[in-house]
Write a protein that holds these residues in place. Structure first.
Motif, PDB file in Angstrom:
ATOM      1  N   GLU A 642      14.508  40.256  10.904  1.00 53.88           N
ATOM      2  CA  GLU A 642      13.151  39.837  10.548  1.00 53.88           C
ATOM      3  C   GLU A 642      12.922  39.979   9.057  1.00 53.88           C
ATOM      4  O   GLU A 642      12.296  39.119   8.417  1.00 53.88           O
ATOM      5  N   VAL A 644      15.288  39.903   6.828  1.00 52.83           N
ATOM      6  CA  VAL A 644      16.102  38.866   6.181  1.00 52.83           C
ATOM      7  C   VAL A 644      15.405  37.496   6.304  1.00 52.83           C
ATOM      8  O   VAL A 644      15.355  36.721   5.341  1.00 52.83           O
ATOM      9  N   ALA A 645      14.843  37.249   7.498  1.00 52.84           N
ATOM     10  CA  ALA A 645      14.139  35.980   7.719  1.00 52.84           C
ATOM     11  C   ALA A 645      12.962  35.838   6.757  1.00 52.84           C
ATOM     12  O   ALA A 645      12.754  34.770   6.152  1.00 52.84           O
ATOM     13  N   ALA A 646      12.219  36.944   6.594  1.00 46.19           N
ATOM     14  CA  ALA A 646      11.063  36.920   5.689  1.00 46.19           C
ATOM     15  C   ALA A 646      11.508  36.641   4.275  1.00 46.19           C
ATOM     16  O   ALA A 646      10.897  35.817   3.564  1.00 46.19           O
TER      17      ALA A 646
ATOM     18  N   TYR B  53       6.355  40.223   9.399  1.00 45.35           N
ATOM     19  CA  TYR B  53       7.472  39.406   8.931  1.00 45.35           C
ATOM     20  C   TYR B  53       7.357  37.963   9.430  1.00 45.35           C
ATOM     21  O   TYR B  53       7.650  37.013   8.684  1.00 45.35           O
ATOM     22  N   CYS B  57       7.180  34.755   7.138  1.00 45.27           N
ATOM     23  CA  CYS B  57       8.231  33.750   7.293  1.00 45.27           C
ATOM     24  C   CYS B  57       7.631  32.345   7.535  1.00 45.27           C
ATOM     25  O   CYS B  57       7.962  31.388   6.832  1.00 45.27           O
ATOM     26  N   ILE B 106      13.688  30.003  11.344  1.00 45.80           N
ATOM     27  CA  ILE B 106      14.355  31.045  10.533  1.00 45.80           C
ATOM     28  C   ILE B 106      14.087  32.414  11.133  1.00 45.80           C
ATOM     29  O   ILE B 106      14.990  33.247  11.263  1.00 45.80           O
ATOM     30  N   PHE B 107      12.875  32.619  11.512  1.00 40.97           N
ATOM     31  CA  PHE B 107      12.491  33.928  12.031  1.00 40.97           C
ATOM     32  C   PHE B 107      13.249  34.289  13.325  1.00 40.97           C
ATOM     33  O   PHE B 107      13.638  35.436  13.525  1.00 40.97           O
ATOM     34  N   ALA B 110      17.462  34.349  12.398  1.00 41.01           N
ATOM     35  CA  ALA B 110      17.981  35.379  11.466  1.00 41.01           C
ATOM     36  C   ALA B 110      18.478  36.654  12.157  1.00 41.01           C
ATOM     37  O   ALA B 110      19.578  37.131  11.839  1.00 41.01           O
TER      38      ALA B 110
END
Lengths: 666, 155
Positions: A642, A644-646, B53, B57, B106-107, B110
């Motif tokens: 999460e 990394v995604a952010a 997050y 994102c 992406i969220f 990842a």
């Protein structure tokens, strides 16, 4: 059928041809032939290894060419197949006429004076003169050791005198008074006077054709000789021809100073005749001294009685009665002077500690009878006979104990101060004996009674069970002997035992305390002790310039295997094993020692091993931690994913936004 | 603590006032932004985590999708007509909401990728440790694998 044994390429000995008529108490006789002397018949004596030889006299006797004695031809150590061991052999020319007394004979045809002089005394006295010039004594002059040198059985000669310590097999009855008092194995070299006395006995035998007395209880013999004189006891009322009475009285005198010298005998042989001397008997005391039931009226008898009753003697010596007897009843200024010198006054005697009781008795005996042997706790010995006594009785606990106590008593110095004259070799021996208490009281290998044995018998062969059968007498022979011992299936546990350590230390000054102490140090066990042994033998091998000894190296390699296996590092262990194998092949002990010379190598290895163990454990711990991480991977991945995604979205968003703005602005 | 809370509240009030003031003068932009950023609002409502997050994102990507239309509005004609015109185009919705969808993608993707990476890296470390242990055993023998206590017991 055993092969012929060749001694020094000179003599061939046939083990299948024993000559029992020539046997000695300590040596079996075998037929031998000289290779270079026209096949001359000889008799080879194969000596008992338990009886020390007279090495000190061998070289002098070898070059001896005089008559009156069986000719000594050769000597040396040979492998004696019947006993499967090496033994000392002494070779003599065969006396053609054989023994004077054969089998159970006790008598021969009496010799006339002329025959006695011509066929015995003249050659034998010449022999004695020659031996005296060479500084050796015979000390085996006895009826059973007489031979005829000719087929006609006329010329009487003396037999072997080298295969046993001086006087060992002489009957105390036929020994001079002082020698008779000593234990047979501890009589020491004695002097020419002792040989003269023994010759006197032979003269009686030849003159009468027999000995009036064959034997007598030793104690009785001594007491009667003291009180009546030897001449009377030995002739025992037999009719001695008047022509030899003077000679016999001179030769059998109990006072060594009064006994005839060789010069006086030669004068007698030359025809000078004197009135026979009367025996000089000891002065009698005003009253007797009772010791252990023996009534003694002279100092020699009392001294002998004190020595024989040594358990009750301290009480007597400490008593006022003894002091009164010495100072008032005896009336002998010489004895009184001796008593004052070595014992002191009655008060001084009383002050002697109880622990020194036996030393007190010994000193009392010395003072009363200085020429007598030193008598201590039942052991009666001349100082140069102690070594022989120990060598002969080494297997007996009581003998070892007696000799140890004798040496620890430190009484020889006082005995020497009481002697009218000391032989120079005794002074040299005293310097050796003086340092023995220091050696005997140390328990480690290389010390103790074994060290005393080899110090007092400089030519004695090593008695170690490992190499006894190889009969080695020099330290140079030690490593080769151990090399042969190493090949045996039944070899011992360790290459060096107490005997070998003591032998090496006594035979060379290069083997000192620094090499001996580690052999028995308490902190040295197992491998360290083996390395100490190796170090000692390296020294011996280097000193002796011995050749390779691969079997001995192999033996050490086996003993050091635990040390090699103790290396944890497998590469180092393999390298050491390879080096050891190479050293064993080379056969040089020093190469083997060098492998183990780095004392810190084991320590470094141990430290490295500990570090490796710790590292291995840490690896385990880390792997366990990582395994836990894998188990918790989902949670971690979610958490981290999460983030990394952010970040990724943030970065992409920023780049995209910037790109949009830039695109519209252009 | 009370002073800190008061300051925070004051700062928030000032910011809202400024943003509210700006919003009054940029209503077409606010309209585009309000409609275009609805997925972000949805993500914010759905995101239970404190760190937000998912919101971050989706919001970043969503904003990247909305920004071209805002810039278009500012550079061409900043009016309600133009704003509605833009909103009325399906492509606009596709871009704005597609970008938000990429944010969601992406969220969601990842953590899987990160999980794979973590697993791979951990395996590599374990292999390295096992290799080192083998080297130690080869050099020092199997005894090195025993614990010190065990070693002593054996001796």
């Amino acid at each position: 059928m055993a092969d012929v044994v060749v001694l020094k390429e000179r003599v061939e000995i046939d083990p299948d041809k024993p000559l029992p008529e020539f046997d000695l108490p300590n040596a079996k006789a075998f037929s031998a032939v000289a290779r270079k002397e026209g096949g001359l018949e000889m008799v080879a004596y194969v000596c008992d290894p338990d009886i020390p030889l007279r090495f000190e006299a061998v070289e002098q006797m070898r070059s001896f060419t005089g008559v009156g004695l069986v000719r000594f031809v050769e000597w040396g150590v040979v492998f004696w197949a019947p006993q499967r061991r090496r033994l000392m052999v002494m070779v003599y020319e065969t006396p053609i006429g054989g023994r004077v007394l054969r089998g159970n004979e006790t008598a021969i045809e009496p010799y006339s004076e002329d025959r006695l002089i011509k066929h015995f005394l003249t050659p034998v006295i010449a022999l004695m003169r020659d031996m005296s010039a060479r500084g050796v004594t015979h000390r085996a002059i006895r009826v059973s050791n007489l031979f005829y040198s000719d087929k006609a059985r006329k010329h009487v000669i003396l037999g072997d005198c080298l295969t046993a310590p001086p006087g060992l097999y002489n009957d105390p009855l036929f020994e001079p008074l002082e020698q008779g008092m000593a234990d047979p194995s501890a009589r020491g070299a004695g002097g020419v006077g002792d040989d003269v006395y023994a010759l006197g006995v032979i003269v009686i035998f030849l003159t009468l054709g027999k000995l009036p007395r064959q034997t007598m209880d030793p104690v009785e013999a001594i007491n009667r000789k003291i009180s009546q004189g030897s001449y009377g006891i030995l002739t025992a009322g037999a009719r001695i021809p008047a022509s030899v009475v003077e000679l016999l009285r001179g030769m059998l005198s109990d006072d060594p100073r009064e006994r005839w010298s060789l010069r006086e005998i030669e004068l007698w042989l030359g025809g000078r005749r004197l009135t026979p001397k009367q025996p000089k008997l000891p002065n009698k005391a005003a009253r007797p001294m009772i010791v252990g039931g023996v009534s003694g009226d002279n100092p020699r008898t009392v001294a002998e009685a004190l020595a024989r009753n040594w358990l009750i003697a301290p009480e007597i010596v400490r008593g006022q009665d003894f002091d009164n007897w010495v100072r008032r009843s005896l009336g002998d200024d010489r004895v009184l002077e001796n008593v004052n010198k070595v014992l002191g006054s009655a008060a001084v005697i009383q002050a002697v500690p109880e622990a020194d009781n036996q030393k007190l008795v010994t000193r009392a005996c010395m003072a009363l009878d200085p020429p007598a042997p030193i008598r201590h706790k039942g052991f009666s010995a001349f100082m140069d006979g102690v070594g022989h006594a120990l060598a002969i009785g080494f297997d007996r606990d009581d003998i070892r104990q007696r000799v140890a106590e004798f040496i620890n008593a430190r009484i020889i110095g006082q005995w020497m101060t009481l002697q009218a004259r000391n032989r120079s070799e005794l002074n040299e021996l005293y310097s050796v004996i003086d340092k023995l208490p220091m050696l005997i009281n140390q328990a480690g290998a290389g010390f103790g009674i074994e060290r005393v044995l080899y110090e007092l018998n400089p030519k004695l062969h090593c008695r170690s069970p490992q190499i006894e059968t190889f009969y080695i007498t020099r330290v140079e022979e030690l490593v080769p002997a151990l090399e042969r011992a190493a090949q045996r299936q039944d070899r011992g546990n360790q290459p060096i035992d107490r005997h070998i350590a003591a032998f090496a230390a006594a035979r060379t000054t290069e083997i000192d305390d620094r090499l001996l102490r580690p052999l028995s140090a308490q902190e040295h066990i197992g491998t360290e002790r083996t390395l100490a042994m190796l170090k000692l033998l390296v020294k011996v091998q280097v000193l002796s310039k011995n050749g390779p000894c691969p079997n001995l190296c192999g033996w050490f390699a086996e003993l050091l295997a635990p040390a090699v296996n103790a290396f944890h590092n497998l590469k180092i262990r393999k390298a050491v094993e390879l080096s050891v194998a190479r050293a064993v092949e080379g056969g040089l002990l020093i190469d083997l020692q060098n492998i183990f010379a780095d004392a810190k190598a084991a320590q470094r290895d141990s430290q490295g091993y500990q570090r490796a163990q710790q590292e291995h454990t840490q690896c385990n711990a880390q792997m366990q931690q990582l395994a836990i991480e894998i188990e918790n991977k989902e949670h971690l991945a979610t958490e981290l994913g999460e983030q990394v995604a952010a970040v990724c979205a943030g970065v992409l968003g920023s780049i995209g936004s910037t790109a949009v703005i830039v695109m519209y602005m252009l | 603590m009370a002073a800190s809370t008061a300051n925070s509240a004051a700062t928030r009030t000032i910011l809202i006032t400024i943003i509210g003031g700006l919003a009054i003068f940029t209503l077409p932009t606010v309209l585009i932004l309000g409609i275009g950023m609805l997925p972000t609002l949805g993500a914010m409502l759905a995101d239970r985590r404190k760190e937000k997050y998912a919101t971050l994102c989706v919001g970043c990507m969503n904003f990247m999708g909305v920004l071209p239309y805002m810039v278009q509005l500012w550079t061409e004609e900043h009016s309600y007509d133009r704003a509605f015109q833009l909103i009325g185009q399906p492509f606009t919705w596709l871009v704005m909401y597609g970008a938000a969808a990429i944010g969601w993608a992406i969220f969601f993707v990842a953590p899987g990728v990160v999980g794979m990476f973590i697993a791979m890296r951990t395996e590599q470390r374990i292999q390295a440790l096992r290799r080192r242990q083998r080297e130690l055993v080869e050099e020092w023998g199997p005894g090195v694998a025993r614990q010190k206590g065990q070693d002593d017991d054996k001796e």
